[in-house]
Design a protein around this motif. Sequence first.
Motif, PDB file in Angstrom:
ATOM      1  N   MET A 162       0.850  -1.193   0.000  1.00 57.62           N
ATOM      2  CA  MET A 162       0.000   0.000   0.000  1.00 57.62           C
ATOM      3  C   MET A 162       0.881   1.236   0.000  1.00 57.62           C
ATOM      4  SD  MET A 162      -1.414   0.085   3.956  1.00 57.62           S
ATOM      5  CE  MET A 162      -2.000  -1.613   3.910  1.00 57.62           C
ATOM      6  N   SER A 163       0.290   2.372  -0.312  1.00 56.86           N
ATOM      7  CA  SER A 163       1.040   3.625  -0.324  1.00 56.86           C
ATOM      8  C   SER A 163       1.355   4.069   1.105  1.00 56.86           C
ATOM      9  CB  SER A 163       0.227   4.723  -1.023  1.00 56.86           C
ATOM     10  OG  SER A 163      -0.931   5.032  -0.259  1.00 56.86           O
ATOM     11  N   ASP A 164       2.328   4.962   1.236  1.00 53.44           N
ATOM     12  CA  ASP A 164       2.669   5.497   2.556  1.00 53.44           C
ATOM     13  C   ASP A 164       1.475   6.213   3.171  1.00 53.44           C
ATOM     14  OD1 ASP A 164       5.171   4.494   2.192  1.00 53.44           O
ATOM     15  OD2 ASP A 164       6.157   6.424   1.870  1.00 53.44           O
ATOM     16  N   GLU A 165       0.709   6.929   2.333  1.00 51.61           N
ATOM     17  CA  GLU A 165      -0.456   7.663   2.846  1.00 51.61           C
ATOM     18  C   GLU A 165      -1.493   6.703   3.417  1.00 51.61           C
ATOM     19  OE1 GLU A 165       0.875   8.007  -0.146  1.00 51.61           O
ATOM     20  OE2 GLU A 165       1.768  10.015  -0.024  1.00 51.61           O
ATOM     21  N   ALA A 166      -1.742   5.598   2.707  1.00 52.75           N
ATOM     22  CA  ALA A 166      -2.716   4.615   3.196  1.00 52.75           C
ATOM     23  C   ALA A 166      -2.237   3.979   4.490  1.00 52.75           C
ATOM     24  CB  ALA A 166      -2.953   3.539   2.133  1.00 52.75           C
ATOM     25  N   LEU A 167      -0.940   3.688   4.582  1.00 54.96           N
ATOM     26  CA  LEU A 167      -0.402   3.077   5.796  1.00 54.96           C
ATOM     27  C   LEU A 167      -0.551   4.005   6.990  1.00 54.96           C
ATOM     28  CD1 LEU A 167       1.057   0.869   7.299  1.00 54.96           C
ATOM     29  CD2 LEU A 167       3.230   1.726   6.405  1.00 54.96           C
ATOM     30  N   ILE A 168      -0.279   5.282   6.793  1.00 53.63           N
ATOM     31  CA  ILE A 168      -0.410   6.241   7.894  1.00 53.63           C
ATOM     32  C   ILE A 168      -1.871   6.377   8.321  1.00 53.63           C
ATOM     33  CG2 ILE A 168      -0.162   8.680   8.495  1.00 53.63           C
ATOM     34  CD1 ILE A 168       2.405   8.684   6.802  1.00 53.63           C
ATOM     35  N   PRO A 210       4.672   6.620  12.417  1.00 51.82           N
ATOM     36  CA  PRO A 210       4.474   6.894  13.850  1.00 51.82           C
ATOM     37  C   PRO A 210       5.175   5.860  14.720  1.00 51.82           C
ATOM     38  CG  PRO A 210       2.395   7.043  12.651  1.00 51.82           C
ATOM     39  CD  PRO A 210       3.398   6.467  11.699  1.00 51.82           C
ATOM     40  N   GLU A 211       5.509   6.235  15.935  1.00 54.83           N
ATOM     41  CA  GLU A 211       6.233   5.358  16.853  1.00 54.83           C
ATOM     42  C   GLU A 211       5.418   4.137  17.259  1.00 54.83           C
ATOM     43  OE1 GLU A 211       9.399   5.440  17.908  1.00 54.83           O
ATOM     44  OE2 GLU A 211       9.619   7.019  16.404  1.00 54.83           O
ATOM     45  N   SER A 212       4.107   4.178  17.084  1.00 56.16           N
ATOM     46  CA  SER A 212       3.273   3.035  17.473  1.00 56.16           C
ATOM     47  C   SER A 212       3.464   1.842  16.543  1.00 56.16           C
ATOM     48  CB  SER A 212       1.788   3.438  17.486  1.00 56.16           C
ATOM     49  OG  SER A 212       1.382   3.921  16.214  1.00 56.16           O
ATOM     50  N   VAL A 213       4.118   2.058  15.398  1.00 59.14           N
ATOM     51  CA  VAL A 213       4.355   0.984  14.440  1.00 59.14           C
ATOM     52  C   VAL A 213       5.754   0.407  14.662  1.00 59.14           C
ATOM     53  CG1 VAL A 213       4.459   0.358  11.994  1.00 59.14           C
ATOM     54  CG2 VAL A 213       2.920   2.168  12.756  1.00 59.14           C
ATOM     55  N   ALA A 214       5.851  -0.909  14.778  1.00 61.09           N
ATOM     56  CA  ALA A 214       7.157  -1.563  14.829  1.00 61.09           C
ATOM     57  C   ALA A 214       7.681  -1.741  13.402  1.00 61.09           C
ATOM     58  CB  ALA A 214       7.051  -2.917  15.528  1.00 61.09           C
ATOM     59  N   VAL A 215       8.991  -1.688  13.227  1.00 62.86           N
ATOM     60  CA  VAL A 215       9.593  -1.784  11.901  1.00 62.86           C
ATOM     61  C   VAL A 215      10.606  -2.923  11.875  1.00 62.86           C
ATOM     62  CG1 VAL A 215      11.091  -0.648  10.216  1.00 62.86           C
ATOM     63  CG2 VAL A 215       9.257   0.643  11.323  1.00 62.86           C
ATOM     64  N   VAL A 216      10.459  -3.811  10.885  1.00 63.24           N
ATOM     65  CA  VAL A 216      11.434  -4.874  10.636  1.00 63.24           C
ATOM     66  C   VAL A 216      11.997  -4.629   9.239  1.00 63.24           C
ATOM     67  CG1 VAL A 216      11.828  -7.337  10.356  1.00 63.24           C
ATOM     68  CG2 VAL A 216      10.233  -6.523  12.101  1.00 63.24           C
ATOM     69  N   ASP A 217      13.277  -4.294   9.182  1.00 68.24           N
ATOM     70  CA  ASP A 217      13.871  -3.918   7.906  1.00 68.24           C
ATOM     71  C   ASP A 217      15.263  -4.544   7.786  1.00 68.24           C
ATOM     72  OD1 ASP A 217      13.981  -2.700   5.430  1.00 68.24           O
ATOM     73  OD2 ASP A 217      14.513  -0.715   6.207  1.00 68.24           O
ATOM     74  N   TYR A 218      15.898  -4.374   6.635  1.00 63.68           N
ATOM     75  CA  TYR A 218      17.268  -4.812   6.432  1.00 63.68           C
ATOM     76  C   TYR A 218      18.059  -3.658   5.845  1.00 63.68           C
ATOM     77  CZ  TYR A 218      15.535  -5.700   1.657  1.00 63.68           C
ATOM     78  OH  TYR A 218      14.958  -5.591   0.409  1.00 63.68           O
ATOM     79  N   PRO A 239       6.742  -8.055  18.044  1.00 57.28           N
ATOM     80  CA  PRO A 239       5.655  -7.517  18.873  1.00 57.28           C
ATOM     81  C   PRO A 239       5.283  -8.416  20.038  1.00 57.28           C
ATOM     82  CG  PRO A 239       4.813  -8.282  16.758  1.00 57.28           C
ATOM     83  CD  PRO A 239       6.294  -8.323  16.662  1.00 57.28           C
ATOM     84  N   LEU A 240       5.426  -9.733  19.881  1.00 52.21           N
ATOM     85  CA  LEU A 240       5.105 -10.645  20.981  1.00 52.21           C
ATOM     86  C   LEU A 240       6.067 -10.455  22.145  1.00 52.21           C
ATOM     87  CD1 LEU A 240       4.293 -13.956  19.066  1.00 52.21           C
ATOM     88  CD2 LEU A 240       2.672 -12.330  20.071  1.00 52.21           C
ATOM     89  N   ALA A 241       7.294 -10.030  21.838  1.00 55.60           N
ATOM     90  CA  ALA A 241       8.299  -9.792  22.880  1.00 55.60           C
ATOM     91  C   ALA A 241       8.259  -8.358  23.395  1.00 55.60           C
ATOM     92  CB  ALA A 241       9.691 -10.101  22.336  1.00 55.60           C
ATOM     93  N   GLY A 242       7.347  -7.547  22.845  1.00 51.78           N
ATOM     94  CA  GLY A 242       7.248  -6.159  23.280  1.00 51.78           C
ATOM     95  C   GLY A 242       8.387  -5.299  22.776  1.00 51.78           C
ATOM     96  N   GLU A 243       9.056  -5.737  21.703  1.00 49.49           N
ATOM     97  CA  GLU A 243      10.208  -5.003  21.168  1.00 49.49           C
ATOM     98  C   GLU A 243       9.736  -4.033  20.088  1.00 49.49           C
ATOM     99  OE1 GLU A 243      13.756  -5.994  21.656  1.00 49.49           O
ATOM    100  OE2 GLU A 243      13.190  -7.250  23.345  1.00 49.49           O
ATOM    101  N   ARG A 244      10.635  -3.122  19.710  1.00 50.25           N
ATOM    102  CA  ARG A 244      10.292  -2.100  18.735  1.00 50.25           C
ATOM    103  C   ARG A 244      10.860  -2.417  17.348  1.00 50.25           C
ATOM    104  NH1 ARG A 244       6.326   0.023  19.209  1.00 50.25           N
ATOM    105  NH2 ARG A 244       6.995   1.622  17.745  1.00 50.25           N
TER     106      ARG A 244
END
Length: 377
Positions: free
Chosen positions: A169-175, A200-208, A353-358
């Motif tokens: 999805m677009s960045d706008e839709a995700l926000i 936003p900080e409420s979203v966790a990010v998994v990236d490389y 998210p299950l571990a409460g990590e960011r």
Amino acid sequence: MSKPVTHTTRGNGRRIVADQIQGGSSQNQTIDNGKSKSGPAKTGNLNIRDIAKAAGVSVASVSRALNGQPGISEATRERVQSVAKELGYVPNIHAKALTTPPNAVTLVAAGITGGTYADMMAAVDEESYRQHLNFRLFSTRFKGMSGDEMASQLLAQRSRIVVVMQGSMSDEALIDIVGQFDQQPDTSLVALARPRLDLPESVAVVDYDNEAGMRELTNYMISLGHRKFLFVGVREGEPVFTARYQGFLGALADAGIEHDPSRDVAYSRNRVESAGNFRTVCRAGLDCTAIVGVTDEVALDVILTLKKMGRRVPYDYSVAGFDDMPYAEGLIVPLTTVRAPFAEMGEMAVKLPLAGERDIILPTQLVVRESVMPPRG
């Protein structure tokens, strides 16, 4: 006129009589010791209170027995299950979903296809299973929904984790979705394979680390003596491809190598169009010894185009890619590339998210094969 069917429980003489009705309801219903009560029949829509009465136990005991929870004896559990089976009790899965804590992982993807992210999608599914969570796939391709519409459908699923893949999805839709998910605190939102940027900080990010991976690849080619480069795959507005291009340009700048970005080749999601862009540059004359593709697929198209022109890889031109797709090692000229940790990312999208990590950014790995060699002469 419907014919009543009587279900009699064992031990306490209680019975429940419910009319089997098609298209209507009965006005007679017998519950508890044969005493008649007026009102509509349950027509098979029994609830756990009915089971509790018939089994002579509490509602809480019935709930524990039917949901496999501790706190009751095996004899009670067996009696409740037997009564429920005799009465033809079927749990209301919709009502249960509303009262049960979220227990699913929903993966939002552009479509159900193979390609670069196949391993990552499979890993999300596998880790969901290991964590005893259901797995759902939500495809956004061809739907044409706004962010609000997608949020409405995703919220209705009441997932424990919603993983939004890059490109779905677009960045706008995700926000837009993030703002609505803030009202459902028991659901974690994870952005997968994309940088945080303005999320936003409420979203966790998994990236490389796309930039570092491309920088390492370019440095390796520089170490072999290459000084004239061409980058195939420039695409503005795409965070992943932008990071890779920045890594390429950064490595050249650090090495003091002059490079004209205007000669680099634009990338299109249309593979035929992208290959055409490279052929146009080839006709004008290639003034380079090393060609870097933004993906393995782009690098493969470069190799095929050069072969049609009678050029040999790596003897005439060294070619490298990024991703380490399954076919990269099995090409006629095994491809030097950067391995992206797709499976590990899919796994971490569930674990984090299950571990409460960011946030987490996973490293890439340079894979040296036969498509790159020192320049001739």
